[in-house]
Design a protein around this motif. Structure first.
Motif, short mmCIF file in Angstrom:
data_model
loop_
_atom_site.label_atom_id
_atom_site.label_comp_id
_atom_site.label_asym_id
_atom_site.label_seq_id
_atom_site.Cartn_x
_atom_site.Cartn_y
_atom_site.Cartn_z
N CYS A 3 -81.92 10.23 2.77
CA CYS A 3 -81.79 8.89 3.30
C CYS A 3 -80.70 8.29 2.52
O CYS A 3 -80.29 8.65 1.31
N CYS A 33 -78.98 3.10 4.27
CA CYS A 33 -77.99 2.23 4.96
C CYS A 33 -78.39 0.89 5.32
O CYS A 33 -77.71 0.26 5.69
N CYS A 51 -82.79 11.99 9.10
CA CYS A 51 -81.83 11.17 9.27
C CYS A 51 -80.51 11.70 9.26
O CYS A 51 -80.03 12.38 8.26
S1 SF4 Z 1 -81.38 5.18 9.36
FE1 SF4 Z 1 -81.28 6.74 7.65
S2 SF4 Z 1 -79.98 6.02 6.02
FE2 SF4 Z 1 -80.62 4.63 7.31
S3 SF4 Z 1 -82.52 3.65 6.25
FE3 SF4 Z 1 -83.19 4.87 7.70
S4 SF4 Z 1 -83.41 7.15 6.87
FE4 SF4 Z 1 -82.27 5.79 5.33
#
Ligand code: SF4
Ligand code: SF4
Length: 203
Positions: free
Chosen positions: A129, A132, A144
């Motif tokens: 992750c 974001c 993701c």
């Molecule tokens: S979209 Fe991806 S980067 Fe954004 S909080 Fe969710 S898992 Fe994390």
């Protein structure tokens, strides 16, 4: 889980070159699970520092280095910390930052913080992750692309993948292959019809 790895000991010794009377703080959460800040690693660090001529006044392992209420709370459990002229934190950058916030002495990191990841079936899985602040991972089958695609592509693969491997990092699977397989498995390939128009995916 915050994924961190141990700095080379030579780098730690360089950081601590003007320091002595060191107190070591480990971390009972992520760093312990990753074997870079639990009791065996802290005791090993104490031994290596002492062999290198440093005086270690003591050590402790709070349940999480990133959740220390105050310096007094550390003193209550480890009075000897008051004798320390510096602190070495064996945790991620959050742990180092929180200890720096409460301590009057210089605080040094023993680890490099790498990513927000996890652990499954005994393996560390890094870079899951990118934090974001606007989670849309459901649209990608729970995998993701912001965290796992080096180009952070949200509308499908770049086309450079070879035999399912990422063109930027051939050690890794192309995350878009994984997303496709996952969405196919759960019967939601329709989610791929959505076009993301900006970096911060809008749903
Ligand atoms: S979209 Fe991806 S980067 Fe954004 S909080 Fe969710 S898992 Fe994390
Ligand atoms: S090969 Fe796949 S994971 Fe690698 S940059 Fe291209 S789309 Fe992203």
């Amino acid at each position: 889980m915050i994924v961190s790895s141990a700095k080379p000991f030579e780098e730690i010794i360089k950081l601590l070159k003007d320091e002595d009377d060191i107190f070591i703080i480990g971390c009972g959460a992520c760093a312990a699970k990753l074997h870079v800040g639990g009791e065996p690693e802290v005791l090993n660090m104490r031994q290596r520092l002492e062999e290198a001529g440093k005086h270690v006044v003591g050590w402790c392992i709070p349940s999480a280095a990133c959740s220390v209420a105050s310096f007094d709370s550390l003193v209550k459990k480890n009075p000897v910390i008051k004798e320390a002229k510096s602190i070495l934190v064996m945790a991620c950058g959050s742990g180092v930052s929180i200890v720096s916030k409460v301590a009057e002495t210089p605080v040094y990191p023993s680890n490099n913080t790498e990513s927000l990841g996890g652990r499954s079936q005994g393996e560390v899985v890094p870079e899951l992750c990118a934090m974001c602040g606007d989670c849309k991972v459901y649209y990608f089958g729970g995998i993701c692309p912001k965290g796992q695609c080096p180009k952070q592509l949200l509308n499908g693969p770049c086309g450079g993948s070879i035999e399912g491997k990422c063109e930027v990092d051939p050690e890794k699977d192309c995350v878009w292959e994984l997303i496709f397989e996952r969405l196919e498995k759960i019967g939601r390939l329709d989610l791929l019809e959505k076009i993301w128009t900006c970096e911060k995916a809008e749903g």
